[in-house]
Design a protein around this motif. Structure first.
Motif, PDB file in Angstrom:
ATOM      1  N   MET A   1       0.819  -1.216   0.000  1.00 59.51           N
ATOM      2  CA  MET A   1       0.000   0.000   0.000  1.00 59.51           C
ATOM      3  C   MET A   1       0.854   1.268   0.000  1.00 59.51           C
ATOM      4  SD  MET A   1      -2.950  -1.187  -0.096  1.00 59.51           S
ATOM      5  CE  MET A   1      -3.930   0.279   0.101  1.00 59.51           C
ATOM      6  N   LYS A   2       2.181   1.087   0.124  1.00 64.98           N
ATOM      7  CA  LYS A   2       3.052   2.248   0.324  1.00 64.98           C
ATOM      8  C   LYS A   2       2.933   3.254  -0.821  1.00 64.98           C
ATOM      9  CE  LYS A   2       7.134   2.791   2.936  1.00 64.98           C
ATOM     10  NZ  LYS A   2       8.502   2.543   3.183  1.00 64.98           N
ATOM     11  N   ALA A   3       2.955   2.724  -2.076  1.00 65.00           N
ATOM     12  CA  ALA A   3       2.922   3.622  -3.232  1.00 65.00           C
ATOM     13  C   ALA A   3       1.608   4.401  -3.251  1.00 65.00           C
ATOM     14  CB  ALA A   3       3.092   2.812  -4.513  1.00 65.00           C
TER      15      ALA A   3
ATOM     16  N   LEU B   1       2.984   5.505   5.246  1.00 61.64           N
ATOM     17  CA  LEU B   1       2.346   4.404   5.980  1.00 61.64           C
ATOM     18  C   LEU B   1       3.410   3.587   6.713  1.00 61.64           C
ATOM     19  CD1 LEU B   1      -0.591   3.544   6.313  1.00 61.64           C
ATOM     20  CD2 LEU B   1      -0.274   1.922   4.435  1.00 61.64           C
ATOM     21  N   THR B   2       3.636   3.950   7.995  1.00 58.26           N
ATOM     22  CA  THR B   2       4.596   3.204   8.831  1.00 58.26           C
ATOM     23  C   THR B   2       3.784   2.225   9.688  1.00 58.26           C
ATOM     24  OG1 THR B   2       4.474   4.701  10.709  1.00 58.26           O
ATOM     25  CG2 THR B   2       6.021   5.300   8.961  1.00 58.26           C
ATOM     26  N   PRO B   3       4.447   1.432  10.520  1.00 55.48           N
ATOM     27  CA  PRO B   3       3.668   0.528  11.381  1.00 55.48           C
ATOM     28  C   PRO B   3       2.811   1.267  12.416  1.00 55.48           C
ATOM     29  CG  PRO B   3       5.937  -0.244  11.198  1.00 55.48           C
ATOM     30  CD  PRO B   3       5.889   1.112  10.566  1.00 55.48           C
TER      31      PRO B   3
ATOM     32  N   ALA C   1       4.680  18.523  17.197  1.00 57.12           N
ATOM     33  CA  ALA C   1       5.432  18.310  18.442  1.00 57.12           C
ATOM     34  C   ALA C   1       6.887  18.718  18.248  1.00 57.12           C
ATOM     35  CB  ALA C   1       5.336  16.846  18.857  1.00 57.12           C
ATOM     36  N   ARG C   2       7.456  18.313  17.140  1.00 53.77           N
ATOM     37  CA  ARG C   2       8.874  18.624  16.915  1.00 53.77           C
ATOM     38  C   ARG C   2       9.088  20.117  16.721  1.00 53.77           C
ATOM     39  NH1 ARG C   2       8.777  13.471  13.588  1.00 53.77           N
ATOM     40  NH2 ARG C   2       9.430  11.966  15.149  1.00 53.77           N
ATOM     41  N   ASP C   3       8.060  20.800  16.134  1.00 50.48           N
ATOM     42  CA  ASP C   3       8.190  22.258  15.940  1.00 50.48           C
ATOM     43  C   ASP C   3       7.758  23.037  17.180  1.00 50.48           C
ATOM     44  OD1 ASP C   3       8.961  21.646  13.431  1.00 50.48           O
ATOM     45  OD2 ASP C   3       7.059  22.126  12.447  1.00 50.48           O
TER      46      ASP C   3
ATOM     47  N   ILE D   1       0.996   4.959  23.133  1.00 50.76           N
ATOM     48  CA  ILE D   1       1.913   4.063  22.409  1.00 50.76           C
ATOM     49  C   ILE D   1       3.265   4.770  22.317  1.00 50.76           C
ATOM     50  CG2 ILE D   1       2.444   3.014  20.178  1.00 50.76           C
ATOM     51  CD1 ILE D   1      -0.532   2.574  19.778  1.00 50.76           C
ATOM     52  N   SER D   2       4.296   4.085  22.724  1.00 46.89           N
ATOM     53  CA  SER D   2       5.644   4.630  22.612  1.00 46.89           C
ATOM     54  C   SER D   2       6.424   3.708  21.683  1.00 46.89           C
ATOM     55  CB  SER D   2       6.281   4.666  24.011  1.00 46.89           C
ATOM     56  OG  SER D   2       7.599   5.098  23.906  1.00 46.89           O
ATOM     57  N   SER D   3       6.700   4.206  20.478  1.00 44.62           N
ATOM     58  CA  SER D   3       7.358   3.347  19.490  1.00 44.62           C
ATOM     59  C   SER D   3       8.814   3.739  19.297  1.00 44.62           C
ATOM     60  CB  SER D   3       6.632   3.443  18.140  1.00 44.62           C
ATOM     61  OG  SER D   3       7.401   2.795  17.151  1.00 44.62           O
TER      62      SER D   3
ATOM     63  N   VAL E   1       6.836  -0.284  21.886  1.00 43.99           N
ATOM     64  CA  VAL E   1       7.056  -1.060  20.651  1.00 43.99           C
ATOM     65  C   VAL E   1       8.524  -0.969  20.265  1.00 43.99           C
ATOM     66  CG1 VAL E   1       6.348  -1.357  18.249  1.00 43.99           C
ATOM     67  CG2 VAL E   1       4.719  -0.444  19.931  1.00 43.99           C
ATOM     68  N   SER E   2       9.149  -2.112  20.037  1.00 41.48           N
ATOM     69  CA  SER E   2      10.569  -2.100  19.644  1.00 41.48           C
ATOM     70  C   SER E   2      10.710  -2.497  18.173  1.00 41.48           C
ATOM     71  CB  SER E   2      11.354  -3.036  20.560  1.00 41.48           C
ATOM     72  OG  SER E   2      11.294  -2.531  21.876  1.00 41.48           O
ATOM     73  N   LYS E   3      11.945  -2.651  17.741  1.00 39.41           N
ATOM     74  CA  LYS E   3      12.207  -2.860  16.308  1.00 39.41           C
ATOM     75  C   LYS E   3      11.876  -4.298  15.896  1.00 39.41           C
ATOM     76  CE  LYS E   3      16.057  -2.080  13.118  1.00 39.41           C
ATOM     77  NZ  LYS E   3      15.524  -0.992  12.312  1.00 39.41           N
ATOM     78  N   LEU E   4      11.205  -4.377  14.774  1.00 33.79           N
ATOM     79  CA  LEU E   4      10.881  -5.739  14.310  1.00 33.79           C
ATOM     80  C   LEU E   4      12.149  -6.432  13.834  1.00 33.79           C
ATOM     81  CD1 LEU E   4      10.679  -6.581  11.028  1.00 33.79           C
ATOM     82  CD2 LEU E   4       8.872  -4.918  11.085  1.00 33.79           C
ATOM     83  N   SER E   5      12.165  -7.743  13.977  1.00 35.21           N
ATOM     84  CA  SER E   5      13.308  -8.506  13.466  1.00 35.21           C
ATOM     85  C   SER E   5      12.778  -9.822  12.892  1.00 35.21           C
ATOM     86  CB  SER E   5      14.310  -8.780  14.593  1.00 35.21           C
ATOM     87  OG  SER E   5      13.706  -9.596  15.561  1.00 35.21           O
TER      88      SER E   5
END
Ligand code: CAO
Length: 560
Positions: free
Chosen positions: A376-378, A387-389, A463-465, A480-482, A505-509
């Motif tokens: 679905m990314k395109a 579209l991230t997790p 938030a970043r700005d 949720i803290s990813s 949520v940590s990094k998928l492997s």
């Protein structure tokens, strides 16, 4: 036009008090009794109000100065006739200003006094009349945020009760009702910006009606003529009394961590925040039940004593943090913490100490989810969406909150109730240059993946700005803290009370997973669910996380 020198009045015997705030700037037009500076002595902080209305032409003191009675604060240009003159001292000053008021200035003064407070003429005795209430002078601050609407249509309020709470760069303050009456409407809402003179709402007043509350009896309202606007019933200055502190209570900075009204000056509140003390736990001994610095110190001493004797908890208690001079070990630099960092630190410490945490772990097999996401990314990019997790996690958490409503609760502060929520707003931890921020995405259960992806990236950008408004960070049911984009195989997040759950949520492997006949490579996403064990049982948590894992393992379940 006359230029008047304004001097520090009698400070109730205090001498060499610190100037902790300059409330006006050169060029400001102020009303009589508007705060000029805030001073703080050993026992209390107080506004020093202007004895005149007019335009400030000079400020002679700075924050951090020490002042005593008779020291020059600055100069003001008043409308009164007569050439350049020096402000009369102490009691003479009050007499002079009283005379001015009575010598044909009554009308004009009444106008001045009503400026920023009410645009209507006062009601005749016994009549009900609606009056538009305006935002008063905010000590020079402009376009400040409305962070709380404290009254609503139909509320009966006393003079001085907070209608709204505003927050500027330096302080938050109550905007009080200028008179007792019934609130007809409030014209502002949380998140609005207001300036002096803006419409705040409409109140109905019964002129000559209900008596002021006992606490305010000392304002000598009854001595005012009936036709004079009740809202401005301030103490008549006595020859021997300076016009010092009475105005203060109308603009008391408010501690947002407590629900009940607590009276304390800005410096005491600042200290309380720095020490992480909730002010309404401190026994006030100051005038009109104000919490003083001494009260705060006494409270801390008592807590330390309790902690050293082990009375705070079972076992050894909490040891005080030792003062360490780190420069003895090597070169160091000490820099101030940002406001966000300090707030986060205080909240984390509170949540870590007061919430009994349990963390449950599981891995979600998101191989199919990842295939779908990539397919679905395109299309997502064409829509301008990344579209991230994270949107999938939001959606799965919302579904779990609906399926396992035991997580969609907060413990009531009274310790006797639990608040169940029928809405699903989810906070998303965002790492920003100024520190951790948690914007809230509302009604996640009712939004689609693209909408969530768009909102998540918009919120993260705001938030970043540093552009999030207070309301953007309120109302979350769950967080949720990813750290998936950063790395790591797992971490135990701290519950963001009054929420009762948070998902780390940590990094998928890619892991070998047994499919019944062989090991197959699967994309596994490590999840850690921390929860408040006072509100949630382990079995509820087990069901919640298992449900999330099953939804992430097969996103078609979101359709069920
Ligand atoms: N495993 C592997 N890769 C992941 C992943 C995961 N769990 N989660 C995201 N990624 C990937 C994304 O797919 C993206 O890759 P592509 O660019 O190839 O698609 C990449 O990591 C970067 O993602 P992102 O950071 O742009 O967006 P996001 O939606 O994953 O995260 C946000 C958004 C706001 C959560 C994140 O930017 C952030 O600030 N995280 C820090 C939160 C934090 O500080 N938590 C700690 C709080 S307690 O101290």
């Amino acid at each position: 036009m006359a230029k008047q020198v304004i001097k520090v009045p009698d400070l109730g015997g205090a001498d060499q008090v610190d100037v902790i705030e300059i409330s006006v700037a050169e060029g400001d037009t102020i009303a009589e009794e508007d705060a000029l500076i805030v001073v703080e002595g050993d026992k209390a902080s107080m506004d020093v109000p202007s004895p005149y209305a007019g335009k400030i032409v000079k400020i002679s003191v700075s924050e951090g100065d020490q002042v005593s009675e008779g020291d020059v604060i600055g100069e003001i240009e008043t409308d009164a006739g007569g050439g350049e003159e020096e402000a009369p001292e102490s009691g003479e000053k009050e007499e002079a200003s009283k005379e001015e008021a009575s010598e044909g200035k009554a009308e004009e003064e009444s106008e001045e006094k009503s400026e920023g407070e009410s645009s209507e003429a006062p009601a005749a005795q016994g009549e009900e009349q609606e009056e538009t209430v305006k935002v008063p002078d905010l000590g020079g601050a402009d376009a400040v945020d409305v962070i709380e609407v404290s009254a609503q249509a139909g509320d009966e309020v006393d003079e001085g009760d907070a209608l709204i709470v505003v927050e500027g760069d330096k302080a938050s303050m109550d905007v009080p009702a200028p008179f007792a009456g019934t609130v007809v409407s409030i014209a502002v809402k949380e998140g609005d910006k207001v300036s002096s003179g803006d419409d705040l709402g409409v109140m109905k007043v019964v002129s000559g009606g209900a008596a002021a509350p006992a606490e305010k009896a000392e304002t000598k309202k009854e001595e005012k003529p009936a036709a004079e606007p009740e809202r401005k019933a301030e103490p008549e200055p006595q020859a021997s009394e300076p016009p010092a502190a009475p105005q203060k209570d109308r603009y008391l900075e408010r501690d947002l961590t407590v629900s009940a009204e607590v009276y304390a000056g800005p410096a005491v509140r600042k200290l309380a925040r720095e020490l992480g003390v909730t002010l309404n736990k401190v026994k006030p001994t100051g005038p009109r039940n104000r919490v003083t610095k001494d009260d705060l110190h006494a409270y801390i001493k008592e807590q330390v004593k309790k902690s050293e004797s082990g009375a705070v908890g079972v076992g050894a208690g909490v040891a005080p943090m030792p003062e360490i001079d780190f420069s003895q070990f090597g070169p160091v630099e000490t820099e101030p913490m940002s406001k966000i960092h300090k707030l986060t630190a205080a909240n984390m410490a509170r949540n870590w100490l007061t919430v009994p945490h349990v963390t449950q772990f599981d891995d979600a097999d998101i191989s199919e989810l990842e295939d779908f996401r990539k397919s679905m990314k395109a299309e997502a990019e064409k829509r301008g969406v990344k579209l991230t997790p994270v949107p999938f996690l939001l959606k799965a958490a919302a579904a779990a909150l609906r399926a396992e409503p035991s997580f969609n609760v907060s413990l009531h502060n009274d310790g006797e109730h639990i608040v169940r929520k029928d809405y699903v707003h989810i906070g998303m931890a965002v790492d920003t240059p100024k520190g951790l921020m948690v914007p809230v995405i509302r009604d996640v259960d009712r939004k689609g993946l693209y909408e969530l992806a768009e909102e998540a990236s918009e919120m993260a950008a705001l938030a970043r700005d540093g552009k999030l408004k207070p309301k953007d960070m309120q109302g979350a049911c769950f967080t949720i803290s990813s750290l998936g984009a950063i790395g790591g195989t797992g971490f135990t997040p701290i519950v963001n009370a009054p929420e009762v759950g948070i998902l780390g949520v940590s990094k998928l492997s890619i892991q070998p997973v047994w499919d019944g006949s062989q090991f197959v490579p699967r994309k596994m996403l490590p999840l850690a669910l921390s929860y408040d064990h006072r509100a949630v049982n382990g079995s509820d948590a087990g069901r919640f996380l298992t449900y999330m894992v099953s939804v992430l393992g097969d996103v078609r379940r979101l359709l069920l």
